[in-house]
Design a protein around this motif. Structure first.
Motif, PDB file in Angstrom:
ATOM      1  N   MET A   1       0.989  -1.354  -0.155  1.00 22.64           N
ATOM      2  CA  MET A   1       0.059  -0.183  -0.023  1.00 22.64           C
ATOM      3  C   MET A   1       1.046   1.330   0.016  1.00 22.64           C
ATOM      4  SD  MET A   1      -2.782   1.051   2.715  1.00 22.64           S
ATOM      5  CE  MET A   1      -1.590   1.154   4.132  1.00 22.64           C
ATOM      6  N   ASP A 181       1.693  -6.832   5.130  1.00 19.30           N
ATOM      7  CA  ASP A 181       1.239  -5.434   4.110  1.00 19.30           C
ATOM      8  C   ASP A 181      -0.136  -5.643   4.126  1.00 19.30           C
ATOM      9  OD1 ASP A 181       1.775  -2.758   2.955  1.00 19.30           O
ATOM     10  OD2 ASP A 181       1.158  -4.088   1.203  1.00 19.30           O
ATOM     11  N   ARG A 185      -3.228  -3.249   5.348  1.00 18.18           N
ATOM     12  CA  ARG A 185      -4.097  -2.422   4.470  1.00 18.18           C
ATOM     13  C   ARG A 185      -5.766  -2.724   4.916  1.00 18.18           C
ATOM     14  NH1 ARG A 185      -1.943  -4.081   0.307  1.00 18.18           N
ATOM     15  NH2 ARG A 185      -3.106  -5.823  -0.142  1.00 18.18           N
ATOM     16  N   GLU A 189      -8.005   0.319   5.806  1.00 14.05           N
ATOM     17  CA  GLU A 189      -9.386   0.469   5.003  1.00 14.05           C
ATOM     18  C   GLU A 189     -10.521   0.297   6.033  1.00 14.05           C
ATOM     19  OE1 GLU A 189      -9.031  -2.262   1.873  1.00 14.05           O
ATOM     20  OE2 GLU A 189      -7.772  -1.137   0.789  1.00 14.05           O
TER      21      GLU A 189
END
Length: 225
Positions: A1, A181, A185, A189
């Motif tokens: 990201m 990762d 992410r 979100e």
């Protein structure tokens, strides 16, 4: 990201940092390079053990602690003290991946995220774009002074040649509480969706409370510490 984080430093803070580092003595950027990086890297760097780097770095660290978007995106466990570099006269940094482990004195950390904080406005120089290779191709970034880009340290990336003016920036690494990762992410979100929905229905809405619990239970499951 990869995420751009605006206004980490105010205009006044950028001027303070620039006054400190511009007055200091700069050296060849390869003083901190390994043998592979030295083949690709052409820039100047502020000695990271000097008073100027420490003073300017502390301004940045204080600002990061007040930047909610950085905290939400990075979930930082450790932040390497900021370093400073500049490019001019065709200098560039070819394609590379950052070292997995960063060591500074007794300080040791895993580099999950890399950060570049721009300290010169784009109109002040030509070239110098940060190019990050991702799953959907190369992304080119050149942000206003005081803005920062955050991206996985596992990414191939480069700095394009600076053909006019001087590109000055701070760079540093972050060890995240969430190593993966993709998990990081998803948490980012989810947190963003909760905040957006909470503004519409109120943070006390039962669904918001439940989603917040889901967020923290996932963080509890994925966090390293």
């Amino acid at each position: 990201m990869m995420i751009a984080i605006p206004d980490v430093l105010s205009a006044d803070q950028v001027r303070r940092v620039r006054a400190i580092i511009d007055a200091a003595d700069w050296v060849d950027g390869n003083i901190t390079s390994g043998p592979q990086a030295a083949l690709a890297k052409r820039n100047e760097q502020l000695p990271d053990d000097g008073a100027a780097a420490r003073e300017a770095g502390n301004i940045i660290l204080d600002a990061l602690g007040r930047t909610a978007l950085f905290i939400a995106a990075a979930l930082p466990a450790k932040v390497l003290p900021p370093m400073f570099n500049r490019y001019a006269g065709g200098q560039a940094f070819g394609m590379h991946i950052d070292n997995a482990i960063r060591i500074k004195g007794d300080f040791r950390m895993r580099s999950d995220l890399s950060a570049t904080l721009f300290l010169e406005d784009p109109a002040g120089y030509d070239g110098g774009e940060l190019v990050i290779e991702g799953a959907f191709g190369a992304e080119r970034t050149k942000l206003p002074a005081g803005h920062m880009v955050l991206y996985p340290s596992s990414s191939l990336h480069r700095v394009e040649p600076v053909t006019r003016g001087v590109r000055t920036a701070s760079f540093f690494w972050i060890e995240s509480m969430v190593r993966d990762d993709a998990a990081r992410r998803s948490l980012f979100e989810l947190d963003g969706a909760i905040q957006t929905l909470g503004q519409k229905v109120g943070q006390g809405d039962p669904a918001i409370v439940q989603l917040t619990g889901v967020y923290h239970n996932l963080l509890r499951r994925w966090a390293n510490s």
